[in-house]
Design an enzyme around this catalytic site. Structure first.
Site, PDB file in Angstrom:
ATOM      1  N   LYS A  97      35.311 -29.197  15.512  1.00  0.00           N
ATOM      2  CA  LYS A  97      35.551 -29.742  14.163  1.00  0.00           C
ATOM      3  C   LYS A  97      34.412 -29.315  13.235  1.00  0.00           C
ATOM      4  CE  LYS A  97      34.175 -33.990  13.441  1.00  0.00           C
ATOM      5  NZ  LYS A  97      33.207 -34.452  12.476  1.00  0.00           N
ATOM      6  N   THR A 123      30.506 -36.781   9.950  1.00  0.00           N
ATOM      7  CA  THR A 123      30.332 -35.348   9.712  1.00  0.00           C
ATOM      8  C   THR A 123      31.649 -34.844   9.135  1.00  0.00           C
ATOM      9  OG1 THR A 123      28.833 -35.171  11.606  1.00  0.00           O
ATOM     10  CG2 THR A 123      29.773 -33.128  10.754  1.00  0.00           C
ATOM     11  N   LYS A 176      23.998 -30.406   7.501  1.00  0.00           N
ATOM     12  CA  LYS A 176      24.505 -30.672   8.857  1.00  0.00           C
ATOM     13  C   LYS A 176      25.225 -29.423   9.402  1.00  0.00           C
ATOM     14  CE  LYS A 176      26.244 -32.948  12.467  1.00  0.00           C
ATOM     15  NZ  LYS A 176      25.630 -33.713  13.515  1.00  0.00           N
TER      16      LYS A 176
END
Ligand SMILES: NC(=O)c1ccc[n+]([C@@H]2O[C@H](COP(=O)([O-])OP(=O)(O)OC[C@H]3O[C@@H](n4cnc5c(N)ncnc54)[C@H](OP(=O)(O)O)[C@@H]3O)[C@@H](O)[C@H]2O)c1
Length: 291
Positions: free
Chosen positions: A241, A98, A173
């Site tokens: 994050k 990711t 995502k």
């Protein structure tokens, strides 16, 4: 597609993903920064552990990467020992990390310059999804390249969805994480209200999870939340994050994410009280501290 693959990054996600590929009959060469993990993987699945990402990538038709963040990806892709140094012409690099959409565009261009192809392919479904081969994969890049690598992706996925050009997988995502942030905060507030009102969580959740308030988070997390258990699952550090990536991208594309920004700060509170590695459902600890 031929049978030769490489997998870089045998963490919580990569280890079982690479295992599914080897078990499906592909010949997988792996690299992990901490070599003992690659040796353990080799002993378990009888693939081949390699000393560098370049060595793992040599002769592979597809090279999968699943490391931590943008800089981690760069450190295994570029340089004398990076995967680009080992890949053969026409091979495909698939990044499951990711990471930012900018990194995906950068890698797509860098791959093309060298005669390789690239897909950004972040996943959702967590550790259980990786272990059970039931991940969702959001893919950016050329659709024809995805078709080429699909037989491999299907080994650890229940859904593989093409989203658009390079970077689109990472953008999808981000949407996933934006939606989760609001849902988990709502669930934390509901669980707090249940406790304050003296209601029985099993009865309340048993009723409302069947209706419009129901969610994956509610069904899978209410019990552990009511017991104050958070030492498992998707870590707050990872979530922060991911939310940072989404908030930065929103600045670029003009989206307003007030709730996401607020929940990101709440996760900062959880980190400050020692919950960096706790599951994201630990938002409840801002109301009900762990004993
Ligand atoms: N865990 C989840 O539930 C989940 C769900 C969806 C998506 N993701 C995403 O998937 C990615 C991997 O997550 P994870 O849970 O598997 O992480 P993890 O367990 O911390 O594993 C990270 C892996 O990357 C390697 N790595 C990290 N930095 C590196 C570097 N600079 N150079 C070389 N190798 C490096 C680590 O090697 P070492 O063994 O040497 O540390 C390890 O193999 C992350 O981007 C995460 O956000 C995770």
């Amino acid at each position: 597609m031929s049978k030769k693959l490489a997998f870089i990054g045998l963490g919580v996600m990569g280890y079982p993903m690479a295992g599914h590929l080897q078990k499906a009959g592909f010949s997988v060469q792996v690299f992990n920064r901490t070599a003992s993990v690659a040796e353990k993987w080799q002993a378990e699945f009888s693939g081949a552990a390699c000393a560098t990402p370049a060595e793992a990538a040599r002769n592979a038709d597809v090279v999968f990467v699943c490391v931590g963040n943008d800089d981690d990806v760069r450190s295994v892709v570029y340089g004398e020992q990076g995967v680009f140094a080992g890949m053969k012409a026409g091979a495909v690099l698939v990044d499951h990390t990711t990471a930012s959409a900018e990194l995906a565009r950068e890698l797509s261009a860098a791959a093309a310059q060298r005669g390789f192809q690239f897909l950004d392919a972040p996943v959702s479904g967590g550790q259980a999804g990786a272990e059970n081969g039931a991940l969702t994969v959001m893919v950016g890049g050329e659709e024809s390249v995805l078709e080429k690598v699909l037989p491999a992706l299907n080994c650890f996925s229940k859904h593989v969805g093409w989203q658009g050009p390079a970077g689109s997988g990472q953008l999808a995502k981000m949407v996933n994480q934006i939606c989760i942030a609001g849902v988990v905060q709502g669930l934390a507030e509901g669980m707090q209200f249940i406790a304050q009102a003296g209601l029985d969580p099993e009865r309340v959740i048993g009723a409302i999870s069947q209706g419009a308030a129901g969610s994956w988070q509610m069904s899978n997390r209410w019990q552990t939340m009511s017991r104050g258990e958070y030492e498992f699952g998707f870590a707050v550090d990872w979530m922060r994050k991911d939310l940072k990536l989404a908030l930065e991208e929103a600045q670029r594309n003009g989206s307003r994410l007030p709730l996401t920004a607020l929940v990101d700060q709440f996760y900062g509170d959880v980190q400050a009280q020692g919950g960096a590695r706790w599951d994201t459902s630990s938002l409840l600890t801002r109301f009900i501290p762990v004993k």
